[in-house]
Motif scaffolding. Structure first.
Motif, PDB file in Angstrom:
ATOM      1  N   ARG A 314      -5.653   3.729 -10.450  1.00 37.80           N
ATOM      2  CA  ARG A 314      -5.715   4.249  -9.099  1.00 37.80           C
ATOM      3  C   ARG A 314      -5.417   3.001  -8.241  1.00 37.80           C
ATOM      4  N   ILE A 315      -5.494   3.542  -6.976  1.00 36.34           N
ATOM      5  CA  ILE A 315      -5.097   2.327  -5.964  1.00 36.34           C
ATOM      6  C   ILE A 315      -6.475   2.195  -5.053  1.00 36.34           C
ATOM      7  N   THR A 316      -6.629   0.978  -4.690  1.00 33.16           N
ATOM      8  CA  THR A 316      -7.891   0.865  -3.818  1.00 33.16           C
ATOM      9  C   THR A 316      -7.464  -0.185  -2.630  1.00 33.16           C
ATOM     10  N   GLY A 317      -8.293  -0.065  -1.530  1.00 35.05           N
ATOM     11  CA  GLY A 317      -7.854  -0.753  -0.631  1.00 35.05           C
ATOM     12  C   GLY A 317      -7.693  -0.033   0.834  1.00 35.05           C
ATOM     13  N   THR A 318      -6.922  -0.459   1.656  1.00 35.36           N
ATOM     14  CA  THR A 318      -6.390   0.270   2.660  1.00 35.36           C
ATOM     15  C   THR A 318      -5.049   0.700   2.835  1.00 35.36           C
ATOM     16  N   SER A 319      -4.833   1.719   3.515  1.00 34.14           N
ATOM     17  CA  SER A 319      -3.527   2.470   3.687  1.00 34.14           C
ATOM     18  C   SER A 319      -3.482   2.671   5.203  1.00 34.14           C
ATOM     19  N   SER A 320      -2.104   2.140   5.732  1.00 32.86           N
ATOM     20  CA  SER A 320      -1.984   2.300   7.061  1.00 32.86           C
ATOM     21  C   SER A 320      -0.887   3.646   7.193  1.00 32.86           C
ATOM     22  N   ALA A 321      -1.013   4.634   6.278  1.00 34.64           N
ATOM     23  CA  ALA A 321      -0.120   5.781   6.538  1.00 34.64           C
ATOM     24  C   ALA A 321      -0.759   6.656   7.703  1.00 34.64           C
ATOM     25  N   LEU A 322      -0.019   7.176   8.408  1.00 35.20           N
ATOM     26  CA  LEU A 322      -0.102   8.036   9.678  1.00 35.20           C
ATOM     27  C   LEU A 322      -0.546   9.409   9.098  1.00 35.20           C
ATOM     28  N   LEU A 323      -1.516   9.488   8.313  1.00 38.18           N
ATOM     29  CA  LEU A 323      -1.938  10.937   7.853  1.00 38.18           C
ATOM     30  C   LEU A 323      -2.581  11.719   8.961  1.00 38.18           C
ATOM     31  N   ASN A 324      -2.063  12.725   8.897  1.00 38.33           N
ATOM     32  CA  ASN A 324      -2.746  13.641   9.867  1.00 38.33           C
ATOM     33  C   ASN A 324      -3.180  14.976   9.597  1.00 38.33           C
ATOM     34  N   HIS A 325      -3.644  15.880  10.295  1.00 40.14           N
ATOM     35  CA  HIS A 325      -4.438  16.956   9.972  1.00 40.14           C
ATOM     36  C   HIS A 325      -3.637  17.904   9.048  1.00 40.14           C
ATOM     37  N   VAL A 326      -2.257  18.098   9.220  1.00 39.98           N
ATOM     38  CA  VAL A 326      -1.592  19.047   8.334  1.00 39.98           C
ATOM     39  C   VAL A 326      -1.228  18.328   6.868  1.00 39.98           C
ATOM     40  N   ASP A 327      -1.412  17.112   6.850  1.00 43.10           N
ATOM     41  CA  ASP A 327      -1.294  16.291   5.483  1.00 43.10           C
ATOM     42  C   ASP A 327      -2.491  16.284   4.580  1.00 43.10           C
ATOM     43  N   VAL A 328      -3.686  16.857   4.967  1.00 38.54           N
ATOM     44  CA  VAL A 328      -4.709  16.649   4.186  1.00 38.54           C
ATOM     45  C   VAL A 328      -4.670  17.644   3.079  1.00 38.54           C
TER      46      VAL A 328
END
Length: 453
Positions: A314-328
């Motif tokens: 698994r990956i830990t840390g932060t992500s700068s992805a522009l995750l939007n409401h339709v992506d959940v």
């Protein structure tokens, strides 16, 4: 499809999300006004998507997109609009994969008009509960100590008043469900499950149990730098935020209770925890309050994927992805190894938690689409439709029909103090962003009159 064998069983996944919780209001995201040890621990052991957003910062449209992975203009385009009855949801997908599915809490997708009465008393019929096999909730309620829930059907239908504070009581019901699943697993007769807890906090009215309110008074609240020096605005923001932060700390405490219940049930190593919010809250920034606006305080939301030690690699840390409401929804399915159905329009970002899952990073969108399709007409809301984008390289552009409105370089101006939408020096950048926005409108089949330049 049987999934009773522990070796074959897919991971469980739960959503825990509040209402109107802006991303900035967390200890792990740098807010010194609030202490959120359980949310912070979830982020520390998981992935904190520090650029996640709500593409339509309004309750009903966002909730429709969360459940369907579809943009609001294809699903729930405005306030108090009903989720289309023929629209499948993420619950239907999990059901088909052999999962148990459950929903607890605020729904706000049955189209009930508060002008006709109180949403807390409205009964959402079983066929309009999104396909969830277990459903205990309410359409809408803005009175946290007088919350009514319902569920079941026929002779098993029920409707009753919760005995305490909404967030605490809904968490109690959610924990009961986790304990049931744990007992089934111990008996060797368990399917994987997808369960949702949707609570009112920290939506106004900004009030919380006394134990959490005790540490928060208006005079101790430090406002964001973009709250203007207007006494009326600052006074209202400080009063509201003192309750808001108390509600967030109560929600944090309840997340801790949920995580402990997973450990006690023996489910903590098999369950993804996805924590987020439907949208944010302005609280005086730019002189604005509540939601429906495209500034950072309204559109940025907490979003983190965690769990104890769910899977190797698994990956830990932060992500700068522009995750939007339709992506959940697509991302949640990806965590469980389930492909995104064709009718979902969002992106699967599960690779940011589990390597090899979801869409490759170089194939992800280079921007995210922002909308206000049908204005609410509520006080403290933007009274015109708007569209906008945020780009991976840190630019935001928003327009009303036929005219540019806002343009910010968030890299150098995170508080959005310098609007460059009508600055001739940036005419070339404006044209570039307008072109990207036009692509989003065409790609999603939206309808909106853009400015010429």
């Amino acid at each position: 499809m049987s999934m009773n064998s522990a070796a074959d069983r897919r991971p469980n996944v739960i959503w825990v999300f509040g209402d109107q919780h802006r991303a900035q209001a967390l200890g792990c995201n740098g807010d010194s006004n609030v202490h959120t040890p359980n949310i912070d621990n979830l982020a520390a052991g998981g992935v904190n998507f520090n650029r996640a957003l709500s593409g339509f910062p309004l309750c009903c449209p966002t909730r429709g997109s969360l459940l369907t992975g579809r943009y609001p203009h294809h699903c729930v385009p405005g306030h108090e609009r009903r989720l289309p009855e023929d629209q499948p949801t993420i619950a239907n997908v999990f059901n088909e994969e052999g999962y148990e599915t459950a929903y607890f809490g605020k729904w706000h997708l049955d189209g009930f008009q508060e002008s006709e009465g109180r949403g807390a008393y409205h009964i959402v019929p079983p066929e309009r509960r999104g396909g969830f096999r277990r459903w205990i909730g309410y359409e809408n309620n803005n009175s946290p100590w007088d919350c009514w829930v319902h569920g079941g059907e026929g002779e098993d239908a029920f409707h009753y008043r919760l005995p305490g504070f909404e967030t605490d009581e809904m968490t109690n019901l959610f924990i009961d469900y986790i304990r049931e699943r744990g007992e089934e697993q111990k008996a060797g007769d368990a399917n994987s499950f997808f369960a949702v807890l949707s609570v009112q906090a920290p939506h106004n009215p900004y009030m919380a149990p006394e134990a959490f309110r005790r540490e928060h008074t208006p005079g101790n609240v430090e406002l964001r730098p973009n709250v203007p020096p207007i006494a009326r605005v600052r006074d209202e923001a400080q009063v509201n935020l003192s309750g808001y932060y108390a509600m967030i700390e109560n929600l944090d405490w309840n997340l801790g209770r949920i995580r402990e219940s997973l450990r006690e049930a023996g489910l903590d190593l098999d369950t993804h925890i996805v924590f987020f919010s439907d949208h944010g809250d302005m609280h005086g920034s730019h002189g604005q309050f509540h939601k429906t606006s495209p500034w950072e305080e309204a559109i940025r939301v907490p979003f983190m994927i965690g769990g104890e030690r769910p899977f190797y690699g698994r990956i830990t840390g932060t992500s700068s992805a522009l995750l939007n409401h339709v992506d959940v929804a697509p991302t949640t399915l990806g965590l469980c190894g389930i492909e995104t159905p064709e009718w979902m329009e969002g992106t699967d970002y599960s690779s940011h938690r589990l390597p090899g899952r979801g869409r490759a990073e170089d194939d992800e969108p280079d921007s995210a689409y922002l909308q206000s399709v049908i204005p609410t007409g509520h006080g403290h809301s933007i009274d015109k439709p708007w569209r906008g984008i945020i780009t991976k390289d840190g630019w935001k552009f928003v327009c009303f029909e036929g005219v540019s409105w806002l343009m910010f370089n968030l890299n150098e101006d995170p508080y959005e103090l310098a609007n460059m939408a009508h600055n001739s020096v940036y005419a070339g950048k404006r044209a570039e962003l307008l072109g990207k926005l036009r692509e989003w409108i065409e790609r999603t089949g939206d309808s909106f009159e853009l400015p010429e330049n």
